[in-house]
Design an enzyme around this catalytic site. Sequence first.
Site, mmCIF file in Angstrom:
data_model
loop_
_atom_site.group_PDB
_atom_site.id
_atom_site.type_symbol
_atom_site.label_atom_id
_atom_site.label_comp_id
_atom_site.label_asym_id
_atom_site.label_seq_id
_atom_site.Cartn_x
_atom_site.Cartn_y
_atom_site.Cartn_z
ATOM 1 N N ARG A 1 -10.721 -0.643 14.915
ATOM 2 C CA ARG A 1 -10.740 0.038 13.619
ATOM 3 C C ARG A 1 -11.679 -0.750 12.723
ATOM 4 O O ARG A 1 -12.777 -1.092 13.157
ATOM 5 C CB ARG A 1 -9.305 0.107 13.078
ATOM 6 C CG ARG A 1 -9.072 1.172 12.045
ATOM 7 C CD ARG A 1 -7.601 1.292 11.650
ATOM 8 N NE ARG A 1 -7.058 0.053 11.066
ATOM 9 C CZ ARG A 1 -5.826 -0.060 10.594
ATOM 10 N NH1 ARG A 1 -4.993 0.970 10.645
ATOM 11 N NH2 ARG A 1 -5.409 -1.199 10.086
ATOM 12 N N CYS B 1 12.625 24.087 3.986
ATOM 13 C CA CYS B 1 11.697 24.777 3.084
ATOM 14 C C CYS B 1 10.896 23.755 2.284
ATOM 15 O O CYS B 1 11.125 22.556 2.391
ATOM 16 C CB CYS B 1 12.461 25.662 2.108
ATOM 17 S SG CYS B 1 13.718 26.682 2.857
ATOM 18 N N MET B 2 9.979 24.252 1.471
ATOM 19 C CA MET B 2 9.167 23.326 0.677
ATOM 20 C C MET B 2 10.030 22.535 -0.301
ATOM 21 O O MET B 2 9.851 21.338 -0.481
ATOM 22 C CB MET B 2 8.076 24.088 -0.095
ATOM 23 C CG MET B 2 7.078 23.168 -0.768
ATOM 24 S SD MET B 2 5.903 24.031 -1.804
ATOM 25 C CE MET B 2 4.728 24.619 -0.608
ATOM 26 N N ASP B 3 11.009 23.189 -0.922
ATOM 27 C CA ASP B 3 11.769 22.541 -1.992
ATOM 28 C C ASP B 3 13.260 22.402 -1.704
ATOM 29 O O ASP B 3 13.972 21.784 -2.469
ATOM 30 C CB ASP B 3 11.602 23.333 -3.291
ATOM 31 C CG ASP B 3 10.180 23.782 -3.484
ATOM 32 O OD1 ASP B 3 9.294 22.903 -3.440
ATOM 33 O OD2 ASP B 3 9.949 25.002 -3.603
ATOM 34 N N ARG C 1 0.823 -10.711 6.825
ATOM 35 C CA ARG C 1 0.766 -9.498 5.982
ATOM 36 C C ARG C 1 1.963 -8.616 6.321
ATOM 37 O O ARG C 1 1.950 -7.874 7.294
ATOM 38 C CB ARG C 1 -0.534 -8.725 6.255
ATOM 39 C CG ARG C 1 -1.806 -9.496 5.967
ATOM 40 C CD ARG C 1 -3.030 -8.623 6.205
ATOM 41 N NE ARG C 1 -3.028 -8.038 7.531
ATOM 42 C CZ ARG C 1 -3.535 -8.606 8.622
ATOM 43 N NH1 ARG C 1 -4.113 -9.803 8.534
ATOM 44 N NH2 ARG C 1 -3.474 -7.999 9.782
ATOM 45 N N HIS D 1 -6.390 -7.864 12.828
ATOM 46 C CA HIS D 1 -5.163 -7.071 12.866
ATOM 47 C C HIS D 1 -4.814 -6.794 14.323
ATOM 48 O O HIS D 1 -5.689 -6.457 15.114
ATOM 49 C CB HIS D 1 -5.408 -5.761 12.101
ATOM 50 C CG HIS D 1 -4.162 -4.988 11.801
ATOM 51 N ND1 HIS D 1 -3.013 -5.577 11.325
ATOM 52 C CD2 HIS D 1 -3.894 -3.660 11.885
ATOM 53 C CE1 HIS D 1 -2.087 -4.640 11.138
ATOM 54 N NE2 HIS D 1 -2.601 -3.470 11.476
ATOM 55 N N TYR E 1 14.034 30.998 6.214
ATOM 56 C CA TYR E 1 12.791 31.648 6.635
ATOM 57 C C TYR E 1 12.815 31.978 8.121
ATOM 58 O O TYR E 1 13.315 31.186 8.928
ATOM 59 C CB TYR E 1 11.599 30.720 6.375
ATOM 60 C CG TYR E 1 11.176 30.665 4.932
ATOM 61 C CD1 TYR E 1 10.792 31.822 4.264
ATOM 62 C CD2 TYR E 1 11.158 29.454 4.249
ATOM 63 C CE1 TYR E 1 10.394 31.763 2.941
ATOM 64 C CE2 TYR E 1 10.757 29.389 2.926
ATOM 65 C CZ TYR E 1 10.382 30.550 2.277
ATOM 66 O OH TYR E 1 9.991 30.497 0.976
ATOM 67 N N LYS F 1 0.840 -1.199 0.000
ATOM 68 C CA LYS F 1 0.000 0.000 0.000
ATOM 69 C C LYS F 1 0.878 1.254 0.000
ATOM 70 O O LYS F 1 2.070 1.170 0.308
ATOM 71 C CB LYS F 1 -0.916 -0.020 1.226
ATOM 72 C CG LYS F 1 -0.162 -0.046 2.555
ATOM 73 C CD LYS F 1 -1.105 -0.289 3.722
ATOM 74 C CE LYS F 1 -0.344 -0.334 5.040
ATOM 75 N NZ LYS F 1 -1.210 -0.763 6.152
HETATM 76 C C1 LIG Z 1 -0.460 -1.747 6.803
HETATM 77 C C2 LIG Z 1 -1.017 -2.996 7.243
HETATM 78 C C3 LIG Z 1 -0.205 -4.132 7.423
HETATM 79 C C4 LIG Z 1 1.292 -4.091 7.261
HETATM 80 O O1 LIG Z 1 1.859 -3.631 8.456
HETATM 81 P P1 LIG Z 1 3.432 -3.586 8.714
HETATM 82 O O2 LIG Z 1 3.552 -3.256 10.130
HETATM 83 O O3 LIG Z 1 3.970 -2.555 7.829
HETATM 84 O O4 LIG Z 1 3.959 -4.932 8.380
HETATM 85 C C5 LIG Z 1 -0.824 -5.319 7.732
HETATM 86 N N1 LIG Z 1 -2.156 -5.384 7.908
HETATM 87 C C6 LIG Z 1 -2.972 -4.319 7.788
HETATM 88 C C7 LIG Z 1 -4.424 -4.471 7.990
HETATM 89 C C8 LIG Z 1 -2.429 -3.083 7.476
HETATM 90 O O5 LIG Z 1 -3.228 -2.019 7.339
#
Ligand SMILES: *Cc1c(COP(=O)(O)O)cnc(C)c1O
Length: 725
Positions: A478, A659-661, A565, A506, A611, A384
């Site tokens: 969540r 700064c931004m850039d 995951r 999770h 700045y 992601k």
């Molecule tokens: C982002 C995410 C992960 C991955 O988590 P890491 O700590 O980066 O391994 C796994 N499961 C869910 C639901 C997530 O949102």
Amino acid sequence: MGTGSEKKYGGLDGFRIIAAILVIANHTSPLLSYDAFADFTLTRIVSRVTVPFFFMCTGYFFLQQIGTDKDKNFDRLLKFLYKVGKLYMLSILLYLPINVYAGYFTNQFSVMTMVKDILFNGTLYHLWYFPGVMLGVCICYFLHTRLSAIGAFLIALLLYGIGLLGDSYYAFAQMNPYIESFYQAMFSLFDFTRNGIFFAPVFIMLGGLIATYGKHDQTKRMSYTVGFVFFFAMMVTEGLLVHAFHLSRHDSMYLLSIPCMYFLFQLLLSMRIRSRRYLRNLGMYVYILHPMCIVIIRAMGKATGLTSLVVENSLVHFLLVTVLSFVVSVFAIILVKKIKKESSRAPDYSERAWAEINVAHLQHNVREIRRVLPKGCDIMAVVKAQAYGHGGWQIARYLQKLGIGHFAVATLEEGIELRKKGVRGEILVLGHTHESHIRQIARYRLTQTVVDAEHAKKLNDCKVKIHVHIKIDTGMGRLGESYHNIEEIASLYRYRNLYVCGTFTHLNAADSLEEPDVIYTKNQISRFQKVIEQLRAKGIDPQKLHVQSSYGVFNYSELNYDYARIGIALYGMLSSEGDKVKTHMELRPVLSLKARVVQVKQVEKGASVGYGRAYTADRDGKIAIISIGYADGMPRLLSHASASCLIKGKRVPIIGSVCMDQLIVDISDLDDAVQGDIATLIGVDQAECISAEELASQCSTITNELVSRLGERVKKVYRSDSIVL
Ligand SMILES: *Cc1c(COP(=O)(O)O)cnc(C)c1O
């Protein structure tokens, strides 16, 4: 060309070697000492399949890239001409000493002959191929982009016909004085009609036609073989007849070589042998280098007094030249590879800010994670947020090569992008997707997370069948249906339009080894386990199960579910500096963040910088402006955090406000920093290293946030030269 189709050119690659050997035969007449007729047949007829074959390969690979986008097409043409032109120039230079030795510049030399040689004839006898293929490709490009395939082929055929009359069938041209004078005029421009105008186009077009229309049908291999054998025999007969009736001026072009080459090429493609890239190069190197080897063998014969054996015995001569050519070519290939590698080691990126992605480290991390996962537990790669700033589809494609078949993304769009870029396997969308987008879920074969009972009902009511995983909230608070509501959870598995392929939860405190957190986590795991058992008791199969993310594996590696995951660990980082974990994994950071020194200037004591006059110089010194800012993902919080970056292997402090850039560093203690130097924000520079963990802690966040917020302006550079697949 996708990766799948890359595999089938082994027949062509193999024949390149045979063709290269035939070219050597052509230039050394192996059978001449034994039988002049046999030698003639071999070198003037049989070996004439080689150059058409090379043209067809070029046409096959070049013309199939020509599509409807005019600018892109033209770019491809220029790229091709540049590549071949470079090779041609190098070959001309390589053979310059031989030209000089052979008296090229002393016997009847004129600028005009040199121009003609460079454009048509080649400056040495075999080099005509390069201008030939370039001219041929230009002509075919012109025909292909303006005419129908058949029209273009007919014109190429017509050109070939004109060429034939100046080559094997010259006697017919001589029958008419006007035609003969037409050819004489042409021959003042070039020595032969076997060139880029009359010889190359028909074979380049033929290769292109096979690429576009040919179905590489294995079942037709027999008919291709028969076709090839028949027309090959006919072509040899044609050559012998042409010879017997003294029709030819030169003997490169035959009428029947066209059908003969068609069947040969189809036959080679239908073999579907794995591509062998090194053979592809080897054939070309042998082609370029063998005349050099002929000279070397002759010189050695002279020097050793063995001329009668190594030169005058045609077969020995041919064999020696062949062996030497291959040896020299292999060495040349190794040498060129080394030089290329050397130059890629010190890359000259002109970008202002870029992230170097070390794919070899990614591969290492995958191995390391697989090592600690229980047997039967697969990695579901979490890619992601552009794979945590590493480039979403690029990372997914590399992981796919490493055998990973399950991916997780946060949003529908991320999933669609992966599919569009050719990622196969399961792609689970972890976030909520509105039911109005359900057609896209189905169309791109994505797997959607069901976040609760209401979500499931809305998705099911759309009457589009999709794959889903059910998410259980076991205490994170969540997404997910609460673990309490077992009846509601059970109902999720009974919807007609939702194919449930998995069930997951999770953990939200798996990163902590504090006792209350460990108890909490274990409690979550047993809540999940209980849900699973209750479902099974009701006769429901929850399908694939997954619970852990990276820290779940670090600290609870004994859990044995179907997937883990994994996000942050894949990229070789901990979330926070100094996190204690139970299972040690030797992970290597995949990402380095770099930018450039774009200006160096003196500052006097008391001068203010940046700045808000946030920094005042406390001595006379020097500062450098670095082209990366908060819009690129360098948090403004770094401004007063005594953060630093690396220049020339030394730590230099970031001063003033980010700064931004741009940001500004104090380089008073460096004496040799100049504009164009590389500043390393994350990564290694000589003996110094700034880890993502260090930088993240300086701006009070975790590495996950830092890298996933890298800006779009940060170019990603993938370094895969050391990847071992
Ligand atoms: C982002 C995410 C992960 C991955 O988590 P890491 O700590 O980066 O391994 C796994 N499961 C869910 C639901 C997530 O949102």
